[in-house]
Design an enzyme around this catalytic site. Sequence first.
Site, PDB file in Angstrom:
ATOM      1  N   ASP A   1      14.377 -22.757  -6.192  1.00  0.00           N
ATOM      2  CA  ASP A   1      15.376 -22.009  -6.951  1.00  0.00           C
ATOM      3  C   ASP A   1      15.493 -20.583  -6.407  1.00  0.00           C
ATOM      4  O   ASP A   1      14.475 -19.936  -6.125  1.00  0.00           O
ATOM      5  CB  ASP A   1      14.918 -21.970  -8.421  1.00  0.00           C
ATOM      6  CG  ASP A   1      15.960 -21.403  -9.344  1.00  0.00           C
ATOM      7  OD1 ASP A   1      17.043 -22.002  -9.430  1.00  0.00           O
ATOM      8  OD2 ASP A   1      15.701 -20.362  -9.979  1.00  0.00           O
ATOM      9  N   GLU A  10       0.874 -30.567   5.128  1.00  0.00           N
ATOM     10  CA  GLU A  10      -0.382 -31.245   4.831  1.00  0.00           C
ATOM     11  C   GLU A  10      -0.130 -32.505   3.991  1.00  0.00           C
ATOM     12  O   GLU A  10      -0.827 -33.499   4.103  1.00  0.00           O
ATOM     13  CB  GLU A  10      -1.227 -30.252   4.024  1.00  0.00           C
ATOM     14  CG  GLU A  10      -2.717 -30.448   4.077  1.00  0.00           C
ATOM     15  CD  GLU A  10      -3.363 -29.389   3.172  1.00  0.00           C
ATOM     16  OE1 GLU A  10      -4.112 -29.785   2.290  1.00  0.00           O
ATOM     17  OE2 GLU A  10      -3.084 -28.170   3.331  1.00  0.00           O
TER      18      GLU A  10
HETATM   19  C1  NOJ Z   1      19.773 -21.410 -10.084  1.00  0.00           C
HETATM   20  C2  NOJ Z   1      19.729 -22.533 -11.063  1.00  0.00           C
HETATM   21  O1  NOJ Z   1      20.407 -23.643 -10.506  1.00  0.00           O
HETATM   22  C3  NOJ Z   1      20.373 -22.027 -12.329  1.00  0.00           C
HETATM   23  O2  NOJ Z   1      20.576 -23.052 -13.267  1.00  0.00           O
HETATM   24  C4  NOJ Z   1      19.520 -20.925 -12.886  1.00  0.00           C
HETATM   25  O3  NOJ Z   1      20.175 -20.357 -14.000  1.00  0.00           O
HETATM   26  C5  NOJ Z   1      19.277 -19.820 -11.863  1.00  0.00           C
HETATM   27  N1  NOJ Z   1      18.959 -20.331 -10.566  1.00  0.00           N
HETATM   28  C6  NOJ Z   1      18.146 -18.927 -12.291  1.00  0.00           C
HETATM   29  O4  NOJ Z   1      16.932 -19.592 -12.180  1.00  0.00           O
END
Ligand code: NOJ
Length: 500
Positions: free
Chosen positions: A204, A255
Amino acid sequence: MQWLQGILLRVTNEVANDWWRDAVVYQVYPRSFADGNGDGTGDLIGVYDKLEYLSALGVDAIWLSPFYTSPLADGGYDVADYCDVDPRFGTLADFDLLIGRAHELNIRVIVDIVPNHSSSEHPWFREALAGIGRDRYIFRDQPNDWESIFGGPAWTQVPDGQWYLHLFDPSQPDFNWSHPDVHAFFKDVLRFWLQRGVDGFRIDVAHGMIKADGLPDVGALGHRQIELMTTAELPYFDQDGVHEIYREWRPILDEYGAMAVAEAWVSSPARLARYIGRDELHQAFNFDFMVAEFDAKSFRVVIEKSLAEAELVGAPTTWVLSNHDKPRHVTRYGGLARARAATLLMLSLPGSAYLYNGEELGLDEVTDLPPELREDPAFLRTGESRDGCRVPIPWAEGAWTNPWLPMPARWDAITADKQEHDPGSTLNFYRQAIRLRRGFRGDIQWLDVADGVLSFRRGDRRVVLNTSQSPVPIEGTVLMASGPVTDTLPPDTAVWLADR
Ligand code: NOJ
């Protein structure tokens, strides 16, 4: 000779582990996917129960959006405990059951990792508020001019007068990746899930963790910083230091033979290419396809650009039409016919395809959710909401008791059980396309066609997509089509053809 054996082993492993290169990966949004215990919120047992369905759909892997302990202020992208399951989603034992069965069915499991920020309920942030270990987050005496992606300032003041940085919601404080504890912590988190058998991670905000030294103001960009997020250079995104993190992570992934796909919004293909490679990550999402217009020319431009990007990194690109952050593509394109045509195009392209739960049922965006039911923090700050693509999946009429978001009555006609035995259903269309997609081989060779039409050959197959207003003639044996075809291809339709 040992060195040669070593190299051979590595090459063999790499080939065996390269499943992700042309995989169909199905994104599960656990809260909305399937409710195993009947409390109105989806859970891991719900996912477990649907693994046979996913196997029949033909997907190679599932990607689970966060199911970790969380206040769910941002649907779970606000993690309070990175190594446990939120009780609303189940237990670690449920996760073990799920991954065990998935592997028996030959379905790989990718989990989300959220390293840019935690929840404000994370023990470290609670300690920070109490004045302990504040330097694991980004606290300052004065805020700068950075803005939150969800709207408003990216800084919130705490009672003693200091401010902390949150590129997203105030309940999502950004970690300070200059602190060694943060590095050590995330390496442990990776190992924790790898030891439980996961096959990969979706990272993310993979471009966000490192901030420019001194946290300089963006200045002239002012309130346009979010709008320009993918084109401008910003002091909080795509800093060189993020690559050091991935170079730390890669040996751990290797790994265990695991892969990682980056959610990285950066300003150019060349910048994106820097995330991919033998010592960093395996793939990055290619969002350009998702934001392209339903138009032959726009699709072609994006496909050519994406393929060029893939060349730069020596790894095939990814394709995606819908996810939990964007309105569903049925609605974006203005109808199911176009959505199915775009899907058929996507599934014929070289590289891996990411599907979003419910798109195989042809679900559209729920645009009329009452404001009081909307939970997206972006909605609360900007009025724009991602809840409409997060409405629970209609397995059968009444399959959910009191779902956390209500399903529209129109979905009663397209529940999964109604589509199961209907040969013309979107569900069976996806099943057939995923099965037949394996037969595509080789690179794309573009074919000359009329305006508004897109066509290419891959091996002994041809793909034609008609985005124009008039039918176009087609020749060859129809392998499958996104809608009815004869010897002409109607508007808003795509077809896969074999040479006669
Ligand atoms: C991207 C994620 O896909 C989204 O849903 C989220 O709100 C933001 N990153 C923050 O983590």
